[in-house]
Each structure stands twice: as C-alpha cells, then as structure tokens.
Design an enzyme around this catalytic site. Structure first.
Site, PDB file in Angstrom:
ATOM      1  N   TYR A   1       0.853  -1.193   0.000  1.00 18.68           N
ATOM      2  CA  TYR A   1       0.000   0.000   0.000  1.00 18.68           C
ATOM      3  C   TYR A   1       0.884   1.237   0.000  1.00 18.68           C
ATOM      4  O   TYR A   1       1.648   1.464   0.936  1.00 18.68           O
ATOM      5  CB  TYR A   1      -0.877  -0.045   1.246  1.00 18.68           C
ATOM      6  CG  TYR A   1      -1.915   1.040   1.396  1.00 18.68           C
ATOM      7  CD1 TYR A   1      -2.306   1.855   0.336  1.00 18.68           C
ATOM      8  CD2 TYR A   1      -2.536   1.239   2.632  1.00 18.68           C
ATOM      9  CE1 TYR A   1      -3.271   2.825   0.493  1.00 18.68           C
ATOM     10  CE2 TYR A   1      -3.502   2.207   2.804  1.00 18.68           C
ATOM     11  CZ  TYR A   1      -3.867   3.000   1.744  1.00 18.68           C
ATOM     12  OH  TYR A   1      -4.827   3.960   1.904  1.00 18.68           O
TER      13      TYR A   1
ATOM     14  N   LYS B   1      -1.553  -1.301  -3.969  1.00 17.68           N
ATOM     15  CA  LYS B   1      -2.662  -0.375  -3.777  1.00 17.68           C
ATOM     16  C   LYS B   1      -2.019   0.997  -3.860  1.00 17.68           C
ATOM     17  O   LYS B   1      -1.261   1.402  -2.972  1.00 17.68           O
ATOM     18  CB  LYS B   1      -3.363  -0.572  -2.438  1.00 17.68           C
ATOM     19  CG  LYS B   1      -4.507   0.431  -2.240  1.00 17.68           C
ATOM     20  CD  LYS B   1      -5.149   0.330  -0.861  1.00 17.68           C
ATOM     21  CE  LYS B   1      -6.240   1.404  -0.735  1.00 17.68           C
ATOM     22  NZ  LYS B   1      -6.835   1.426   0.628  1.00 17.68           N
TER      23      LYS B   1
ATOM     24  N   ILE C   1      -9.316  -0.640  -4.621  1.00 15.80           N
ATOM     25  CA  ILE C   1      -9.625  -0.957  -3.220  1.00 15.80           C
ATOM     26  C   ILE C   1     -10.329   0.276  -2.691  1.00 15.80           C
ATOM     27  O   ILE C   1      -9.720   1.337  -2.529  1.00 15.80           O
ATOM     28  CB  ILE C   1      -8.358  -1.307  -2.430  1.00 15.80           C
ATOM     29  CG1 ILE C   1      -7.712  -2.564  -3.029  1.00 15.80           C
ATOM     30  CG2 ILE C   1      -8.694  -1.524  -0.954  1.00 15.80           C
ATOM     31  CD1 ILE C   1      -6.413  -2.993  -2.361  1.00 15.80           C
TER      32      ILE C   1
END
Length: 304
Positions: free
Chosen positions: A138, A166, A205
C-alpha cells in the site's frame, strides 16, 4: 484457496467498515450484514481492519479476531485481505503470520509511518513481510509521509509473494506499473474508473463501495463516463474530512450501522451531513446501503 493469479482477478475490493455495538465493541452481527450486502452486489473481496475499518483503533486481539472471523465466515465467497501492516516490523510479521494461520488469503502491507526509516530500511521491512505470504503493498504518502517510488517497488515486484500495489500516487504511476507488468489497484476512488479503463489498472480498493457497491461494480466492469461523473460529487464528499469520518457518518445516517464512533473520529458537521443527504437523494434507495438518510441524532451518539 486463492493463489496470486486468482487474487489478481479481483477488480473490486471494499475496504470494509467496522461497525460497533452501543457498548463500543465490534458488532459482528452488523459486520456480517454489511459483508453480505457486498457479496450481493458483486464485490470480489474485502480488506479487513484497514484504515477505513479502523484497524488503527483496535488492539491486536480485536484486529486478528476480525480477520479470523471474516476468513471463517466469508472466505469461501470472498477474497479476504487482512491489513496486518505496521510501522513495527516485528509486529507486522507476527500479525501476518497469525492472519494467514486464521485463514486470510492475502495481506495488506505498508511502509513504516511516523517512525520513518531510510529507503534501505523500507526495502528491508517490505522484504521481511513479503516472506510470509501473498501481499498487496500500500502506497499512501499522505498517511505515511514517504512515497514508495518505482525504484523501490520494481525490484520488490519480483518477490514470489508480491501481488501488486494499492497505489494512491495517481494514474500516471499506475499506467507506468501496469505497462511493465506490475498489477495495481487504485487507492483513490475518484480516479478508479479512469485508472481501470484508461490506465489498465486491475481495479480498486474502495471506500465508496461500502455505500454504493453495486454502482462501483458497474464502474469496474465497463467504461461508463456518465455514471462516473454522476458519482464524483459523492466520492468527493466521502473524503471531505480524513477517511473514515465521512463513511462512518454516512452509514450511520442510512441506519446501516449504530451511531457509535471510536475517538478520535467524530461525526461530520450538520452542514456536511445535509450535503450528503442531498447527494444520496439523487440515487435510488436500492443503490446505497441502508435506508433513507437522515441527520445523525446527537442524543443517540456514543463515543468510545
């Protein structure tokens, strides 16, 4: 069982909200209803106890319990991504080991935040947690204060457990990664449609899909500029304060969850809530989770 190639087929993953009882404990009954609604609307997976799910406000017992519950209850129908990242490498490794032992399919890992380290330290941290099992990395510089740039990520992408990014650094970064075979999921809802259909991202996401999962499913499945444009004001509203303040408020306003906040999160102002009601009134009630939105009754609010 999800293998990395199966995980990559998940185009719509919801960073699921964690609801609370009036006593301030995790409300598993309501959580299950929220997840069932995600399944009904075609969502591929959920991130459990992420930022939106307030993992940062949980102790590790709660955090790992919710991941285990999600895997046990929904693991045969959804991709279960456990947020087991931490700025403490030892804690991240232990939580990730427990998460996989309890049945999660994939981890969400982050670079150390607040107690930032060197670039060499970031690489060492991410390599350590990748050794345990499949993981999304992330990149959210606005929260960590440190951008995971391509020179950091491209070597890591060769790791056998690297699923993809992400990515919150924008469509240009996503397009670059996808062009060289690094899978990306947008971390910015307002860019997710164009990331998917113009920059070739693997998906999103999403925070917004907590509230409008079926409409977000449509945005991921096919280009739909009109629908995307119509939803952009709602997406903007859901980030009018730091996430998850607005999504918490919205789901209370639609009576999907009980009126409970864990501090330091507090509701949107009345004026902000009124803006949300006006935006949701433009949708069919069947398009969003819960019932007709109303202002939050401050006499019923609980803080814990």
């Amino acid at each position: 069982m999800y293998h990395i190639q199966s995980i990559k087929k998940s185009s719509l993953i919801t960073a699921i909200k964690t609801p609370y009882t009036m006593a301030g404990e995790i409300d598993l009954d309501t959580f299950d209803k929220l997840v069932e609604a995600q399944i009904t609307n075609g969502v591929d997976g959920i991130v459990v106890a992420g930022t939106t799910g307030e993992g940062q406000l949980m102790n590790w017992e709660e955090h790992l319990m919710l991941i285990a519950h999600s895997a046990n209850k929904f693991g045969d129908r959804l991709l279960i991504v456990g947020n087991t990242g931490s700025n403490n490498t030892r804690e991240a490794k232990k939580a990730t080991e427990y998460g996989f032992a309890s049945g999660m399919h994939c981890a969400l890992q982050i670079n150390p935040y607040y107690g930032k380290t060197s670039i060499t330290g970031v690489k060492a941290h991410l390599n350590e947690v990748l050794e345990i099992g499949p993981a999304f990395i992330y990149n959210v510089p606005g929260r960590t204060g440190q951008d995971l740039t391509p020179d950091i990520i491209e070597p890591l992408a060769n790791h056998k457990h690297f699923v993809g990014m992400k990515e919150c650094a924008g469509d240009a970064r996503i397009a670059h990664y996808e062009a060289i075979g690094i899978a990306c999921w947008s971390g910015n809802d307002d860019e997710a449609h164009d990331s998917r259909h113009k920059s070739q991202s693997h998906g999103v996401i999403s925070v917004t899909s907590n509230l409008v999962p079926g409409l977000f499913r449509q945005l991921m499945d096919a280009p739909n500029d009109a629908l995307n444009k119509s939803l952009l004001p709602l997406m903007k509203w859901l980030f009018c304060e730091p996430n998850p303040i607005a999504i918490n408020s919205a789901l209370i306003m639609t009576a999907a969850v009980k009126p409970v906040f864990r501090l330091p999160y507090v509701p949107l102002s009345v004026a902000q809530q009124q803006e949300g009601i006006a935006l949701l009134s433009q949708l069919k009630e069947s398009d969003f989770i819960g019932a007709t939105p109303k202002l939050i009754d401050e006499t019923l609010l609980k803080f814990c």
